[in-house]
Design a protein around this motif. Structure first.
Motif, PDB file in Angstrom:
ATOM      1  N   ARG A  12      -8.069  -4.729  -2.108  1.00 44.19           N
ATOM      2  CA  ARG A  12      -7.387  -5.550  -3.108  1.00 44.19           C
ATOM      3  C   ARG A  12      -6.147  -6.205  -2.494  1.00 44.19           C
ATOM      4  NH1 ARG A  12      -6.808  -2.019  -7.611  1.00 44.19           N
ATOM      5  NH2 ARG A  12      -9.002  -2.443  -7.951  1.00 44.19           N
ATOM      6  N   CYS A  13      -5.349  -5.434  -1.787  1.00 51.02           N
ATOM      7  CA  CYS A  13      -4.111  -5.975  -1.201  1.00 51.02           C
ATOM      8  C   CYS A  13      -4.380  -6.965  -0.069  1.00 51.02           C
ATOM      9  CB  CYS A  13      -3.226  -4.835  -0.694  1.00 51.02           C
ATOM     10  SG  CYS A  13      -2.524  -3.834  -2.018  1.00 51.02           S
ATOM     11  N   THR A  68     -10.217   0.864  -1.919  1.00 53.76           N
ATOM     12  CA  THR A  68     -10.106  -0.142  -2.982  1.00 53.76           C
ATOM     13  C   THR A  68      -8.751  -0.835  -2.934  1.00 53.76           C
ATOM     14  OG1 THR A  68     -11.583   1.158  -4.376  1.00 53.76           O
ATOM     15  CG2 THR A  68     -10.232  -0.503  -5.477  1.00 53.76           C
ATOM     16  N   ARG A  69      -7.686  -0.053  -2.766  1.00 53.11           N
ATOM     17  CA  ARG A  69      -6.342  -0.649  -2.693  1.00 53.11           C
ATOM     18  C   ARG A  69      -6.185  -1.495  -1.435  1.00 53.11           C
ATOM     19  NH1 ARG A  69      -1.909   3.258  -2.802  1.00 53.11           N
ATOM     20  NH2 ARG A  69      -0.650   1.387  -2.702  1.00 53.11           N
ATOM     21  N   VAL A 111      -4.797   6.756   1.204  1.00 53.02           N
ATOM     22  CA  VAL A 111      -4.680   5.393   0.682  1.00 53.02           C
ATOM     23  C   VAL A 111      -6.113   4.928   0.470  1.00 53.02           C
ATOM     24  CG1 VAL A 111      -3.963   3.029   1.184  1.00 53.02           C
ATOM     25  CG2 VAL A 111      -2.503   4.931   1.862  1.00 53.02           C
ATOM     26  N   SER A 112      -6.433   4.524  -0.741  1.00 51.92           N
ATOM     27  CA  SER A 112      -7.832   4.226  -1.069  1.00 51.92           C
ATOM     28  C   SER A 112      -8.300   2.907  -0.454  1.00 51.92           C
ATOM     29  CB  SER A 112      -8.034   4.187  -2.580  1.00 51.92           C
ATOM     30  OG  SER A 112      -7.500   3.002  -3.117  1.00 51.92           O
ATOM     31  N   LEU A 137       0.817  -1.227   0.000  1.00 59.36           N
ATOM     32  CA  LEU A 137       0.000   0.000   0.000  1.00 59.36           C
ATOM     33  C   LEU A 137       0.844   1.267   0.000  1.00 59.36           C
ATOM     34  CD1 LEU A 137      -2.610  -1.135   2.650  1.00 59.36           C
ATOM     35  CD2 LEU A 137      -3.051  -0.783   0.212  1.00 59.36           C
TER      36      LEU A 137
END
Length: 161
Positions: free
Chosen positions: A85-86, A81-82, A78-79, A22
């Motif tokens: 996903r991570c 979504t990220r 920091v989104s 991230l």
């Protein structure tokens, strides 16, 4: 080394991998880890540790941080979504875990309202998406799915004189 120490060492390694993925700033990462350890000490966290770590990171990312100059910013941008996903987590799983995390971490009402608003917006979008998908598919069919056209006669007409 005890089982608890070994577990925390593995969790810390996973947490650091997540932070690297991230590109997390050190301050938010340290805050998230501290909150995770505190919550884990006081509660039993069922399910994937990575998901709970993602909740801790989300909270740390949304905390106000001082900016250069005047005022504060709403987190480090920091989104979500990220983060999802991570951490290999679905949005629905996130909302379920986040509600529990908010209770365990005794987060302020303003933070809870923000998360609730996000969940409501997602729910509305999901309902609209379900309603419009059939309409969209009917209007914008790929060429391979279009019904065949009526065949015209290939017979030549007699020239008119």
């Amino acid at each position: 080394m005890s089982d608890e120490e070994e577990f925390l060492q593995k969790a810390r390694a996973g947490f650091e991998d997540l932070c690297r993925a991230l590109n997390m700033d050190e301050e938010a990462g340290n805050e998230a880890w501290k909150n995770y350890e505190n919550t884990r000490r006081n509660f039993t966290l069922e399910g994937s540790e990575r998901h709970w770590l993602a909740c801790a990171l989300y909270v740390a990312c949304r905390s106000s941080v001082p900016t250069v100059g005047k005022g504060t910013a709403d987190g480090n941008y920091v989104s979500l979504t990220r983060i999802l996903r991570c951490s290999e987590m679905s949005l629905i799983e996130f909302f379920n875990k986040m509600k529990k995390w908010q209770d365990m971490a005794e987060l302020p009402a303003a933070f809870r309202h923000g998360t609730d608003r996000l969940e409501r917006n997602f729910t509305v979008s999901a309902v609209i998406f379900k309603k419009y998908v059939p309409i969209f598919r009917a209007m914008f069919r790929p060429p391979s799915e279009e019904p065949p056209r009526a065949h015209r006669s290939r017979k030549q007409r007699a020239p008119q004189v």
